[in-house]
Design a protein around this motif. Sequence first.
Motif: not given
Lengths: 332, 670
Positions: A50-52, A82-96, A116-122
């Motif tokens: 999820e984080v990735y 994705s940049l302005t809302s908390l819609d995590l589903d859209h972020r995941r879709l963009l990630g894919t 979120d430096a940790v998320a970025f390192s991850w």
Amino acid sequence: MIFPLLNGVYSFARVPITWTLFFINLIIYLYTAGISEHVQIELEQVLKDEVYSTTQGLLFAGYIEDHKSRYPASLQKLANNSLTSLDLDHRRLLGTMAMRDASFLADADQLKMTGDAVAFSWWKKKFTELEDLRDSHPSYKLGLVHSDASLSQMISYQFMHSGMSHFLGNMIFFLLFASNLELIIGGLGVLVVYLLSGLFAALVFLLASESSAVPLIGASGAVSGVMAMFCVLMWHRSVRYIFFLFIPRRGFSGFIFLPAWLTLLLWFLSDLAGHWGSPSELGGVAYAAHLGGEMGGVLIGVIVLLTRYLMGQPILPEKLPIVTKPIFTQGQ
Amino acid sequence: MVIRDDENNITDVPEKLPDGFRESDHLSHQLAMASPFDRAAAVVIDHFIILMPFIYLVVAPFQYRMKEAAIVSDQMQMSYSFVLAFFAVLVLLFTYQTICIWLWGATIGKYLLGLRVKGIFGEKRVRLFQAFVRTVFWSLSCLFLGIPFLASFSNLMRRPLHDRIADTTVLTLRRERQAAVPSYQERSMVRGVYWACGVFLSILFLTALMTGRDYLISESEPLARLEDDELLCDEVAEAQMDWPGETATESETNRLEIAMALFASGSVDRKCLQYEVEYLTLNKKESALVYLAKSFVYSDQSELSEMYLNKVCEFAKDSHECRLSEIVLHVSNDDWDLVSTNFDYDINNAPIYTLIWATRQFLDRQEYQSAKKFIDRLPDMKLLSDFMVPARAKILWGLREVDAAKGLELAAYSTLSEEAKLDVSSFLCYEELWNSCENRESRSCKNLTTLVEKVDDSLSDLKTSLAFLRKWECDQVKAQSEARNLGQNQITLPNVFDYEPLLSQPLHPDVRMLVGALSDKKLEDISELLKDDTLEDDISSEVSRRMITRLNSVGALELLSQDWALHRRNLNWIKTGETLFHKYLQLKEYEKGLHVLDEIAKAGFKISQKLIEGGVVAAMRLKQEGRARVWLEEYSRHYPLPFLIQSKDRQPASESEFVGDVLKLQRGGQ
């Protein structure tokens, strides 16, 4: 339903090159299937993280915002969301979807993120893992990738398949058309048509796919070329089809002789529709490669026809080893 | 071979059917009517072979738009594109049918099958308007699921609705394939289908009417809150109003602290906390608390969670968040000495979420004194009652304040949610039924029975499943006792139950494994479970208890006893020890029993009344009066001596061994 049956598939003794090409495809498929499945499972494990996926989605969204001209309005809207809302589903879709974008992947090392430096390192750690996995995937090694297109890959991709249904779908049509074609133009002719059509399909794919990181694999470009050439050479003859009209009564199923070019026309129109109807960012079937293969087959077929005509040779052997019927008979 | 129209021998079509026309005159009928099957085949050829690629082409641009809209979840655009695609296909089909029938009297499919569309009044060819009207009603018939086409099997001239309205008919050029007038069977079949459709549509209509009525009624009530992933948790916003110690200037931090407290208490789920922390991350607000919260959000991914915990101290080395992150790391490494030390250092200034989390951790380990330390510092808030009441009840029980635990349950029961009620009832019922079934009818056990049916997925919790199993066994004991007319509190004989019915219940997987082993009725199956290191403490002690009650070999018990001595000292350990002690007493192994009792006493836990009574009895059996007196002193410190003993009169021998032994001691001391 209607399906070109022609004269069926001939034996190895009669069409050795066709069968050799089939077995090469089969061996390569069997050899790479196990490796592909194993690597695919590991790839999916990473992509499920999820984080990735959400971090990659955020990074890709930022990338789209910085390079708006390269992306369609739908992706820009998704990025903005994705940049302005908390819609995590859209972020995941963009990630894919980011995994399919060659320019994003090429610039991934230079990306930065705040918040979120940790998320970025991850993300960096998992991205490196993913790249290593991808490099070990047979589809990326032998398939045709936009960013790394070489002549060897333009040939090797023609022998790779993603799954059993992909393999069977291509090989059924290949065996049918190539075995009949080999009786007309010989084994060397089939080999040349297969490879040249595949090359043509690869070129059209590279032109039409813009910046895609998804590798092209499959014999469908080459098979389309073989089928197209057969139809061009047999343009004036009817070949055997099997049909079934979904009515379980006598007279509504059986064999029928129809023009060979009908197959080419139907196939071409379906591929054209598929190409127009599929956004490139979603991946899937490479209709452009099919169209390229068909055009390549038609071109080679026309060249052969013209050459034979100019040299005064008959287009087809006098004793045609396959059963056909002429479309036009004398007096009609 | 191409068939030309002038080769056919169809006679002129009469303007109307002759007077007195009878069905039996069908042999003299002049029309070479097309068979419905040929017409259906023509439709298949037209639409699934000829037109299909063109339909794909026409639909392609709309399909592209739909897929793009699907990417951004734009439902409006998807619907719009779908409607446009539908109309585009409709236009294609209309054009194809109308033009083909107008120009050639047949579509390609009809042409190939030798069918022709003719005007019924003998026109040379079908007019354009006629073809258009025919196509319109043909399309409408398709929209009605093709039911109007069934008239081909019932109409005398085999003309469905679209042919009748357009004054056309379909004929065949192949005499050998012509259709006769519909037979009685065909017409009956069509009539039957019409009736069935009528009934079905009526039912559909009535259902729609009633559903619509209910929908209208519900719409008049206040609308339910729409789900919107972009909204933060309402629970946190509501809690903010009542939260102690909030300040307006730190509202976002305060909100996150509240979310963490609610998450730790189980009042909100992981997603709620995730959105609260993502909100801060989206606004680029990095802080130690944000990273700490993220470590909780991703606690199921140990490596990632550890990265977040390590990051916390980078922000604020001497902060409470940093200390808590270190504690969490010690917990995950099982360094409980360091955990206690760190907590003691910071307990007075700990925020609410830390106190809740710490209470939970110590409760899970059954370290009730430590858990009490933290729960006593929590403010009394209705919001947290679903966590605090069950936790307090468990702590009181664990500290052997049984009456206080039961009293708390009774007092606060009505204020709790169903899940919280189930939590406290299942805990207390299970504890009450641990060693005997005498409390089978207690309030907790009755509540358990009711709540298991009320709460969804109730048996997926380990404690609830164990309590359910134990209650079921006690109910079986009662039923068997009633059947055999035996005493109700007789110790359960092993292997007398049929556990098969329990296997159909949605029990916790570990409990299901235990039930499976019990239903196989083999001791080895049960003992195999003990070898599984991954089993939770509760199930492990339950398995131990069952092994102990089934074993009659001192050697085997000794092995279990040695294993028991190595375990961590908590409530489960005490309970298992008690079972072991009673078993040794039953086997008259008094020295071994007293050894177990000494171990329990050394651990510093409050020993139960029955256990001390047993200790006195065991010592007396060994003729160790000194030892017996020590245990009697311990008994009198915590529990009132029975009146019989206090009077020190010479009484007749009592039924209770303990009372008898105490009397002996007292006489010996006189």
